[in-house]
Design a protein around this motif. Structure first.
Motif, PDB file in Angstrom:
ATOM      1  N   ASP A   1     -15.194  -4.045 -10.379  1.00  0.00           N
ATOM      2  CA  ASP A   1     -15.508  -3.815  -8.977  1.00  0.00           C
ATOM      3  C   ASP A   1     -14.255  -3.883  -8.102  1.00  0.00           C
ATOM      4  OD1 ASP A   1     -17.170  -3.269  -6.840  1.00  0.00           O
ATOM      5  OD2 ASP A   1     -17.772  -5.355  -6.531  1.00  0.00           O
ATOM      6  N   THR A   2     -14.397  -3.396  -6.869  1.00  0.00           N
ATOM      7  CA  THR A   2     -13.301  -3.365  -5.911  1.00  0.00           C
ATOM      8  C   THR A   2     -13.517  -4.398  -4.800  1.00  0.00           C
ATOM      9  OG1 THR A   2     -14.505  -1.524  -4.900  1.00  0.00           O
ATOM     10  CG2 THR A   2     -12.592  -0.973  -6.245  1.00  0.00           C
TER      11      THR A   2
ATOM     12  N   ILE B   1      -6.157  -5.004  -6.229  1.00  0.00           N
ATOM     13  CA  ILE B   1      -7.137  -4.936  -7.320  1.00  0.00           C
ATOM     14  C   ILE B   1      -6.615  -4.055  -8.450  1.00  0.00           C
ATOM     15  CG2 ILE B   1      -8.614  -2.945  -6.736  1.00  0.00           C
ATOM     16  CD1 ILE B   1      -9.973  -6.460  -7.366  1.00  0.00           C
TER      17      ILE B   1
ATOM     18  N   ASN C   1     -15.949   3.789  -8.017  1.00  0.00           N
ATOM     19  CA  ASN C   1     -15.922   3.721  -6.561  1.00  0.00           C
ATOM     20  C   ASN C   1     -15.045   4.825  -5.985  1.00  0.00           C
ATOM     21  OD1 ASN C   1     -17.610   1.526  -6.205  1.00  0.00           O
ATOM     22  ND2 ASN C   1     -15.955   0.029  -6.238  1.00  0.00           N
TER      23      ASN C   1
ATOM     24  N   CYS D   1      -4.708   6.565  -1.980  1.00  0.00           N
ATOM     25  CA  CYS D   1      -4.061   5.465  -2.718  1.00  0.00           C
ATOM     26  C   CYS D   1      -2.546   5.502  -2.483  1.00  0.00           C
ATOM     27  CB  CYS D   1      -4.399   5.524  -4.208  1.00  0.00           C
ATOM     28  SG  CYS D   1      -6.162   5.305  -4.542  1.00  0.00           S
TER      29      CYS D   1
ATOM     30  N   ALA E   1     -14.565   2.208 -13.124  1.00  0.00           N
ATOM     31  CA  ALA E   1     -14.726   1.859 -11.712  1.00  0.00           C
ATOM     32  C   ALA E   1     -14.980   3.166 -10.979  1.00  0.00           C
ATOM     33  CB  ALA E   1     -13.483   1.161 -11.178  1.00  0.00           C
TER      34      ALA E   1
ATOM     35  N   LYS F   1     -11.540   2.590  -1.719  1.00  0.00           N
ATOM     36  CA  LYS F   1     -11.873   1.204  -2.033  1.00  0.00           C
ATOM     37  C   LYS F   1     -10.867   0.546  -2.983  1.00  0.00           C
ATOM     38  CE  LYS F   1     -16.893   1.857  -1.480  1.00  0.00           C
ATOM     39  NZ  LYS F   1     -18.221   1.607  -2.096  1.00  0.00           N
ATOM     40  N   ILE F   2     -10.014   1.353  -3.607  1.00  0.00           N
ATOM     41  CA  ILE F   2      -9.048   0.810  -4.571  1.00  0.00           C
ATOM     42  C   ILE F   2      -7.815   0.333  -3.816  1.00  0.00           C
ATOM     43  CG2 ILE F   2      -7.658   1.279  -6.619  1.00  0.00           C
ATOM     44  CD1 ILE F   2      -9.592   3.556  -7.297  1.00  0.00           C
ATOM     45  N   THR F   3      -7.583  -0.963  -3.827  1.00  0.00           N
ATOM     46  CA  THR F   3      -6.404  -1.535  -3.185  1.00  0.00           C
ATOM     47  C   THR F   3      -5.330  -1.815  -4.233  1.00  0.00           C
ATOM     48  OG1 THR F   3      -7.280  -3.769  -3.455  1.00  0.00           O
ATOM     49  CG2 THR F   3      -7.801  -2.636  -1.387  1.00  0.00           C
TER      50      THR F   3
END
Length: 618
Positions: free
Chosen positions: A517-518, A451, A442, A193, A440, A446-448
């Protein structure tokens, strides 16, 4: 007599017939077994004839006699390296390792030998030892880009993500067009991240895919690129496929008809892996009156109950983890498999190029890789991709090399009895009892930033809410907390769930209120985990396969209202679920009722439809 044989060998050698020259010299050696001149010449001839293992034997004996002879030592090292490389290409990694270890007994200052040894040990999953040898190679030669890249890969596997970034950057300084190092660098920043300058990397990678057909851009990493479109992903897969696999040696027909249809499942993830929680009951409930089910297992071996259970469900089990593609293809062709399903695709330990070499077998890309496998020589690498109408809309079929096989419900199956009673409460996980919990679970890549900003908007709007995420690595935790702090959100409101046994992990979803969700890489197995515990998911659908999986599951459960088109709608959907308790309870009720009749959560129903799809291909 030996002189005549030596002269005969020289004559054959001048004529270019090395095999006969070797044969004559061997006869001469039988007459003079202590003649090291003959042995040395045999070593040279065998090396010239690419009989490197045999050559090494002769050179080894000569070096034992003439310990200080540099030329003999070099010839032995050359031969050991050559057949070490041959073993590597044949996937005989233990034998390859032995060759390179022996080479280093004779020459400890050659970085290439450490590099080759490390590459082989990496294949044997001896990552720590491989890393030590990459480090030794770097000490001898810090100016090789591929060496730095592979060193970075080892650091990534060992969890040294910060060091891996430096290694990839070093590789790119030496060779700016080492594109796979660029992809590794961007993807590790995603895992951490670490969003500083990351869009610059995303844009550059998309540009490379669209302008450089020779570039090696990993399709799996590319599907997580937020700037990549379905069209870009097809182009990337095409280039990857065509750079790695070019031969389509025969026209496929069909195997002779047998008493039962033979189905082969290939995977590198027959182990404790998310795939287990999707595919186990598909294998279990196949109709054995109609089908014989084969496993082609390319997985790293592990001693887990999940692996043992999964393997026990197949009618015929084949371990291909140590076979190269040619031998695996021969094995599968001998089994006369009618339909071959790749459950791994372009993910870790891919064996994607087995399928197109199968003689009379229909091949399907399903479940493991969320996208197309691409074209080679204008033909699809795989015949079909298994999907549904939501995952691949009709208008998007042109972005897939394969022919689309459509299930009448979500393409992703699930095992039975996924829901579990929770023996723990919020306090056990450090969550306030009166908090509204957004979760979340995930993976961090996947975490941008896009988002995460939306999630912080919700935390800002509801001061008693918390965000419950999966712990992935220390850098992701630190970066997400720092980002929240800089945007005025108390970082203590972001709680990280540590690894837990799968039953406990699924059960703890019930302690959350809404799953966020991502995008562009949705929750896949994680979405099924949440839905199994009646946890509403808010998803933002995109235009790619990976960005439509959660939507596919919700659509199959008639919960399209939780599928949003833009970030404002995404936030507003979460707001309504947060503020309107009756509405959220109604969503949960409808979710639970829909699951009762949905094949997506009833594998026996799922398998019946799946089998009808298979039978239509025969």
């Amino acid at each position: 007599m030996s002189k005549i044989l030596i002269e005969e060998a020289e004559k054959y050698e001048r004529g270019g017939d090395l095999s006969k020259a070797i044969s004559s010299l061997k006869k001469a050696l039988q007459l003079e077994p202590e003649n090291y001149i003959i042995q040395l010449e045999l070593g040279n001839l065998c090396a010239s004839n690419k009989q490197f293992e045999e050559a090494a034997g002769y050179f080894r004996r000569c070096l034992y006699q003439f310990k200080d002879n540099v030329d003999i030592k070099n010839a032995l090292c050359f031969s050991l390296t050559s057949f070490g490389n041959e073993y590597y290409l044949e996937s005989k990694f233990k034998l390859s390792e032995a060759c390179f270890e022996e080479v280093l007994e004779y020459e400890k200052n050659n970085w290439v030998y450490y590099y080759n040894l490390a590459n082989t040990q990496d294949k044997l999953n001896k990552i720590s030892i491989a890393y030590e040898n990459y480090q030794k190679a770097i000490q001898l030669n810090p100016n090789d880009a591929d060496l730095w890249n592979n060193n970075g890969n080892a650091e990534r596997k060992l969890g040294y993500l910060d060091k891996s970034l430096i290694s990839y950057q070093n590789a790119l300084k030496i060779k700016p067009d080492l594109f796979h190092a660029l992809v590794h660098l961007a993807h590790q920043k995603q895992h951490m991240c670490n969003w500083y300058d990351i869009d610059k990397y995303f844009q550059k990678i998309c540009s490379i895919v669209n302008t450089n057909t020779e570039a090696l851009i990993s399709p799996f990493a590319f599907v997580a690129n937020p700037l990549s479109s379905a069209q870009d992903q097809l182009l990337c897969a095409n280039q990857w496929t065509q750079n790695h696999f070019k031969d389509r040696p025969f026209k496929k027909e069909k195997w002779r008809q047998k008493n039962k249809i033979r189905i082969g499942y290939l995977s590198s993830d027959f182990k404790l892996h998310p795939l287990y929680f999707l595919i186990r009951d598909v294998i279990k409930y196949h109709n054995r009156d109609i089908f014989d089910i084969y496993a082609y297992d390319a997985s790293p071996h592990e001693n887990t109950n999940e692996r043992k259970t999964l393997i026990s469900l197949f009618d015929c089990y084949r371990d291909i983890s140590s076979l190269n593609d040619e031998k695996a293809v021969n094995l599968i062709n001998n089994d006369e498999i009618d339909i071959f399903i790749d459950l791994t695709g372009y993910t870790n330990n891919s064996r994607a190029f087995i399928a197109p070499q199968l003689e009379n077998t229909t091949t399907i890309n399903w479940l493991g890789y969320p996208g197309t496998m691409g074209l080679t020589q204008e033909k699809p690498l795989y015949d079909y991709i298994l999907a549904d109408d939501f995952i691949i809309p009709k208008n998007d079929e042109k972005y897939y090399a394969e022919t689309i096989l459509r299930l009448p419900f979500a393409y992703q199956p699930n095992i039975e009895n996924r829901a579990h009673l929770n023996q723990k409460n919020r306090k056990d996980y450090g969550i306030p009892e009166d908090a509204f919990v957004y979760c979340a679970f995930n993976q961090s890549f996947k975490i941008t930033e896009f988002i995460f900003k939306a999630w912080l908007t919700l935390l800002e709007k509801y001061p008693k809410s918390i965000l419950w995420l999966t712990y992935s690595n220390a850098w992701a935790t630190s970066n997400l907390k720092d980002y929240a702090d800089k945007h005025g959100i108390n970082p203590e409101r972001i709680i990280f769930a540590t690894r837990a046994p799968n039953n406990e992990h699924i059960a703890r979803h019930a302690l959350a209120d809404v799953y966020l969700d991502t995008l562009p890489y949705n929750a896949h197995t994680s979405a099924s985990d949440a839905l199994s515990m009646n946890l509403p998911i808010v998803t933002l659908k995109g235009s790619t396969f990976a960005s439509r999986v959660a939507g596919s599951l919700l659509h199959s459960l008639n919960l399209d209202e939780l599928i949003t088109e833009d970030i404002e709608s995404y936030i507003n959907c979460a707001i309504r679920l947060t503020e309107d308790l009756k509405y959220r309870q109604n969503v949960i009720y409808r979710l639970n009722e829909a699951k009762r009749n949905s094949p997506v959560f009833h594998p026996q129903l799922f398998v019946k439809i799946l089998e009808s799809v298979y039978q239509n291909l025969i």
